[in-house]
Design an enzyme around this catalytic site. Structure first.
Site, PDB file in Angstrom:
ATOM      1  N   ASP A  46      33.657  47.419  19.330  1.00 48.20           N
ATOM      2  CA  ASP A  46      32.479  46.895  20.025  1.00 48.20           C
ATOM      3  C   ASP A  46      31.275  46.900  19.101  1.00 48.20           C
ATOM      4  O   ASP A  46      31.088  47.824  18.295  1.00 48.20           O
ATOM      5  CB  ASP A  46      32.162  47.747  21.256  1.00 48.20           C
ATOM      6  CG  ASP A  46      30.848  47.329  21.899  1.00 48.20           C
ATOM      7  OD1 ASP A  46      30.792  46.223  22.467  1.00 48.20           O
ATOM      8  OD2 ASP A  46      29.865  48.098  21.794  1.00 48.20           O
ATOM      9  N   TYR A  51      22.254  46.289  16.977  1.00 46.97           N
ATOM     10  CA  TYR A  51      22.574  47.419  16.108  1.00 46.97           C
ATOM     11  C   TYR A  51      22.244  47.086  14.654  1.00 46.97           C
ATOM     12  O   TYR A  51      22.987  46.406  13.962  1.00 46.97           O
ATOM     13  CB  TYR A  51      24.050  47.795  16.227  1.00 46.97           C
ATOM     14  CG  TYR A  51      24.516  48.107  17.633  1.00 46.97           C
ATOM     15  CD1 TYR A  51      23.619  48.497  18.628  1.00 46.97           C
ATOM     16  CD2 TYR A  51      25.862  48.012  17.978  1.00 46.97           C
ATOM     17  CE1 TYR A  51      24.042  48.772  19.915  1.00 46.97           C
ATOM     18  CE2 TYR A  51      26.302  48.294  19.259  1.00 46.97           C
ATOM     19  CZ  TYR A  51      25.393  48.666  20.225  1.00 46.97           C
ATOM     20  OH  TYR A  51      25.816  48.942  21.498  1.00 46.97           O
ATOM     21  N   LYS A  77      27.526  41.363  22.038  1.00 49.44           N
ATOM     22  CA  LYS A  77      26.551  41.245  23.124  1.00 49.44           C
ATOM     23  C   LYS A  77      25.555  40.124  22.855  1.00 49.44           C
ATOM     24  O   LYS A  77      25.374  39.696  21.720  1.00 49.44           O
ATOM     25  CB  LYS A  77      25.840  42.588  23.317  1.00 49.44           C
ATOM     26  CG  LYS A  77      26.839  43.735  23.526  1.00 49.44           C
ATOM     27  CD  LYS A  77      26.164  45.071  23.686  1.00 49.44           C
ATOM     28  CE  LYS A  77      27.199  46.175  23.842  1.00 49.44           C
ATOM     29  NZ  LYS A  77      27.810  46.535  22.539  1.00 49.44           N
TER      30      LYS A  77
END
Length: 321
Positions: A46, A51, A77
């Site tokens: 993931d 990030y 995401k």
């Protein structure tokens, strides 16, 4: 939840640390950690544009090249679009240090979701995503601005994700959030496959089990529980402390951890194993996503995941959590 040929594994490789969360790490460390995880049977990876402002996706994309695409289950995401900062080489922002030189802009519109998704494909070097989450929608992140952003998602963002699923570019869609309540609300507006809930399905925060887990099971919606260590304190324990919900642990949380540790000592169960395995006791939970930024952490997390825990322990734990 199997669009790639590889099923999601009960333990997943979380990549916030890969994006230099709190401290910088090297690409070599990332590559070794991901290789070790794959070698030891982890197939779920993931990540997110947030990030390290794209850093985690770029690093993971290179490491994933050595693996068969059909042998991994990959999620990322949407909800933030990255814009280059021409005045910066590296940036420190949102707890990420020495991150990529991009500014993050929240955008849950149709166009924003599509751009974010396409940018992620390029950073990761893949042509499809097995699970796409709308990231950090909700009051906890946006406070008074959430009404605007949530309406943006209703007006276009949810539709964009559904279209990507219909086109086969995405296998499954859902939300990736720190508050399960927004998932409950979002179910009124789209058919989701899975929700990733971080920091709110743990030994320290589990009101999600009062009714929402049953609702998910009834609607055939799966859950992925991320951050089972509550940002650190359930990994380090009451003596070494650590972060709780990305901040310093308050006294009442420390007291609760001490009570949990007492039950762990009584049954000779490690605190970390209990933290990892807790949510997996619910049928709707398909995986636990844990940060793994080093080979050592990968090996240790798998050992805690595999640790035998007697049912009597869980019964005793219920009395203190």
């Amino acid at each position: 939840m199997d669009s790639s040929g590889s099923a999601i594994t009960e333990i997943g490789f979380g990549s916030a640390g890969v994006g230099n969360l709190y401290r910088p790490i090297s690409y070599e460390a990332v590559s070794k950690a991901m290789t070790k995880a794959h070698k030891l049977g982890i197939r779920y990876f993931d990540t997110a544009p947030h990030y390290g402002a794209g850093l985690a996706e770029r690093r993971m994309g290179v490491a994933l090249e050595a693996m068969s695409r059909d042998d991994i289950f990959l999620s990322t995401k949407v909800g933030r679009v990255l814009h280059p900062d021409k005045n910066s080489h590296k940036k420190d922002a949102d707890h990420y240090v020495e991150a990529s030189p991009f500014d993050r802009e929240y955008d849950y519109s149709y166009d924003g979701i599509m751009r974010s998704f396409e940018d992620s494909l390029q950073r990761l070097g893949v042509s499809r995503i097995d699970m796409l989450f709308m990231h950090d929608i909700g009051e906890l992140t946006h406070q008074e601005k959430n009404k605007v952003y949530f309406q943006q998602a209703i007006d276009g963002g949810f539709s964009a994700m559904s279209e990507l699923r219909e086109q086969g570019l995405v296998g499954n869609i859902g939300l990736g959030v720190n508050e399960w309540q927004v998932c409950d609300r979002a179910m009124e507006y789209a058919q989701f496959d899975c929700f990733m809930v971080a920091n709110c399905f743990t030994l320290l925060n589990h009101d999600i089990t009062d009714s929402f887990t049953d609702k998910c099971a009834a609607n055939q919606v799966s859950l992925i529980a991320a951050a089972p260590f509550s940002s650190g304190i359930l990994a380090k324990g009451s003596r070494d402390l650590g972060h709780y919900f990305y901040a310093e642990a308050p006294p009442d949380i420390v007291t609760k951890v001490v009570a949990i540790e007492a039950v762990c000592e009584q049954f000779d169960v490690s605190l970390q194993a209990a933290a990892i395995q807790y949510a997996l006791r619910y049928d709707c939970v398909k995986s636990i996503a844990i940060g793994m930024a080093s080979e050592e952490r990968v090996v240790q997390n798998i050992a805690w995941y595999q640790e035998a825990i007697p049912e009597a322990f869980w019964q005793a734990l219920e009395r203190v959590i």
